[in-house]
Write a protein that holds these residues in place. Structure first.
Motif, short mmCIF file in Angstrom:
data_model
loop_
_atom_site.label_atom_id
_atom_site.label_comp_id
_atom_site.label_asym_id
_atom_site.label_seq_id
_atom_site.Cartn_x
_atom_site.Cartn_y
_atom_site.Cartn_z
N ASP A 143 0.85 -1.20 0.00
CA ASP A 143 0.00 0.00 0.00
C ASP A 143 0.88 1.25 0.00
O ASP A 143 1.58 1.54 0.98
N ALA A 144 0.84 2.00 -1.09
CA ALA A 144 1.70 3.19 -1.22
C ALA A 144 1.28 4.31 -0.27
O ALA A 144 2.04 5.24 -0.04
N ARG A 145 0.06 4.21 0.29
CA ARG A 145 -0.41 5.28 1.19
C ARG A 145 0.20 5.17 2.58
O ARG A 145 0.11 6.11 3.37
N VAL A 146 0.77 4.01 2.93
CA VAL A 146 1.35 3.81 4.25
C VAL A 146 2.70 4.52 4.32
O VAL A 146 3.57 4.31 3.47
N ALA A 147 2.85 5.39 5.32
CA ALA A 147 4.11 6.14 5.48
C ALA A 147 4.55 6.05 6.94
O ALA A 147 3.74 6.23 7.86
N PRO A 148 5.84 5.75 7.18
CA PRO A 148 6.82 5.38 6.16
C PRO A 148 6.50 4.00 5.58
O PRO A 148 5.82 3.20 6.22
N PRO A 149 6.98 3.73 4.38
CA PRO A 149 6.66 2.44 3.75
C PRO A 149 7.21 1.25 4.53
O PRO A 149 8.22 1.37 5.22
N THR A 151 9.15 -1.84 4.66
CA THR A 151 10.20 -2.54 3.89
C THR A 151 10.25 -4.01 4.31
O THR A 151 9.63 -4.43 5.30
N HIS A 192 1.47 2.38 15.31
CA HIS A 192 1.22 3.26 14.16
C HIS A 192 0.80 2.46 12.92
O HIS A 192 0.00 2.92 12.10
N ASP A 196 -3.50 1.71 10.33
CA ASP A 196 -3.72 1.42 8.91
C ASP A 196 -4.28 0.02 8.71
O ASP A 196 -5.20 -0.19 7.91
#
Length: 430
Positions: A143-149, A151, A192, A196
């Protein structure tokens, strides 16, 4: 006690199994009845731990024994073991799944199982929780919306922390508690990320619930119908909460005759009460009229409480049931005379008005069956002189009864009498 390993038991695992087998032979004839309490206590705990350790060893062998199944043409080791041991297939499937998980991924869990620090019931739960978490982490990583990504290293780190935490909690909690902890493990080790994941999980669950919601019925041929439903969890919670209100769970679990009523039976009766108490005026039109039941019954049968009535769909109900329904249900009676001519297609005055119901609630307060405490708001108005016998729908001819006791008063297996205070007492016919 020491045992020597014979040549055919050349592998240490075979030797271990042989030692255990011979040791069990030695104590097979002994009666545990003659053990002291302290010895029994110690034996129970030790045997439980040994059982888990032996099962853990078995899972390790399962993980390495794919060739055993292939040699005899079986799909997998679980299938082969089911065939050879005549045990339940699901048992071996679960062991094979745990064996694969511990061998390929959850090495710390496998080690804890081997030492007996974790039992196999806990092991199944922990492995399942870690598998669910791994899939969740995979979704978050994509999911590109998750920050930080997320890994690959972060994913591995979270899984390692989760495994360590659940193994630590296994020293305190059993499988059920571990399952609950496992479901929220991300909230503990990575709060955190949990926000999500929780939003994604709930959205997925909502879509899944809508997709699989269903209800089916099957006539069992004995006067009952099996109702099978799969509904969203919150709907089920709401239904059970409503039914428990009808059953008055804080009150007595027995009826006015002193008989014990099981909880599931009370819930079933409450479900019937809930459906019968629905206001037809607030339901969608069905066949051009508000949802109603039309019943055809012979007048003499209705008066005597014998015989049967027929519903519009062809189903039959007893005359006693028809008389009970006539008290409160939105029932359109088609009463037939001796020549089967319709004598009465429903008298609206047979139903008590909302104002009369309020007056009855103020007067009676609760179900008037002796010893019952179901509140008036959950009760039905009963005609003391039946409507089928020209009983008037007025307060002097009315009494509030909960659904259970309303059924009882129309049940010919029971006698009932009015007490000096106006309550009704029941007794089974001899």
């Amino acid at each position: 006690m020491s045992w020597s390993v014979t040549p055919e038991e050349s592998h240490p695992i075979l030797g271990c199994a042989a030692v255990i087998d011979r040791a069990l032979d030695e104590v097979a004839a002994l009666d545990p009845m003659f053990m002291g309490v302290a010895a029994q206590r110690e034996a129970l705990l030790l045997l439980d731990r040994l059982t888990s350790r032996v099962t853990a060893l078995q899972t390790r062998v399962i993980a390495a024994s794919g060739e055993v199944a292939a040699a005899e043409g079986h799909r997998d080791v679980a299938s082969w073991m089911t065939h050879r041991t005549r045990r339940d297939r699901a048992h071996h499937r679960r062991l094979q799944r745990l064996a694969r998980d511990c061998d390929e991924r959850w090495h710390d869990l496998g080690a804890a199982l081997q030492t007996g620090a974790v039992n196999t019931d806990q092991g199944h739960v922990i492995a399942r929780a870690l598998g669910d978490l791994d899939r969740t982490m995979g979704d978050l990583a994509a999911d590109a919306r998750v920050a930080p990504p997320v890994t690959a290293d972060r994913r591995a780190e979270v899984l390692a922390l989760a495994q360590a935490h659940l193994l630590e909690q296994a020293a305190v909690f059993g499988p059920r508690e571990l399952a609950r902890l496992g479901a929220r493990i991300l909230h503990v080790i990575a709060p955190h990320l949990d926000e999500d994941a929780e939003g994604r999980r709930l959205a997925d669950q909502d879509r899944h619930a809508r997709r699989v919601t269903s209800l089916s019925t099957r006539d069992l041929g004995d006067g009952t119908t099996l109702v099978k439903a799969r509904v969203p969890a919150h709907v089920a919670t709401r239904l059970v909460t409503t039914l428990e209100a009808f059953t008055n769970p804080r009150g007595t679990a027995g009826d006015a005759t002193g008989e014990s009523v099981p909880y599931d039976l009370r819930l079933g009766q409450a479900f019937c009460s809930l459906l019968e108490g629905l206001d037809p005026s607030r339901l969608p039109l069905h066949g051009g009229t508000a949802t109603q039941l039309v019943i055809t019954i012979d007048l003499s049968d209705l008066l005597k409480g014998l015989g049967v009535g027929t519903l519009a769909g062809g189903e039959t109900i007893s005359a006693a049931q028809a008389r009970r329904l006539a008290c409160t249900a939105d029932l359109v009676p088609a009463v037939l005379g001796t020549r089967s001519e319709p004598l009465d297609l429903g008298r609206t005055a047979r139903l008590f008005s909302p104002a009369q119901r309020r007056a009855l609630a103020l007067r009676d307060q609760q179900c008037r069956a002796d010893g019952c405490t179901i509140p008036a708001t959950w009760c039905e108005a009963h005609h003391l002189v039946p409507w089928s016998r020209e009983g008037a729908s007025d307060l002097d001819n009315a009494l509030l009864l909960c659904s259970f006791h309303h059924h009882r008063i129309h049940d010919d297996r029971y006698l009932h009498q009015r007490l000096p205070n106006g309550d009704v007492r029941y007794s089974r016919r001899r």
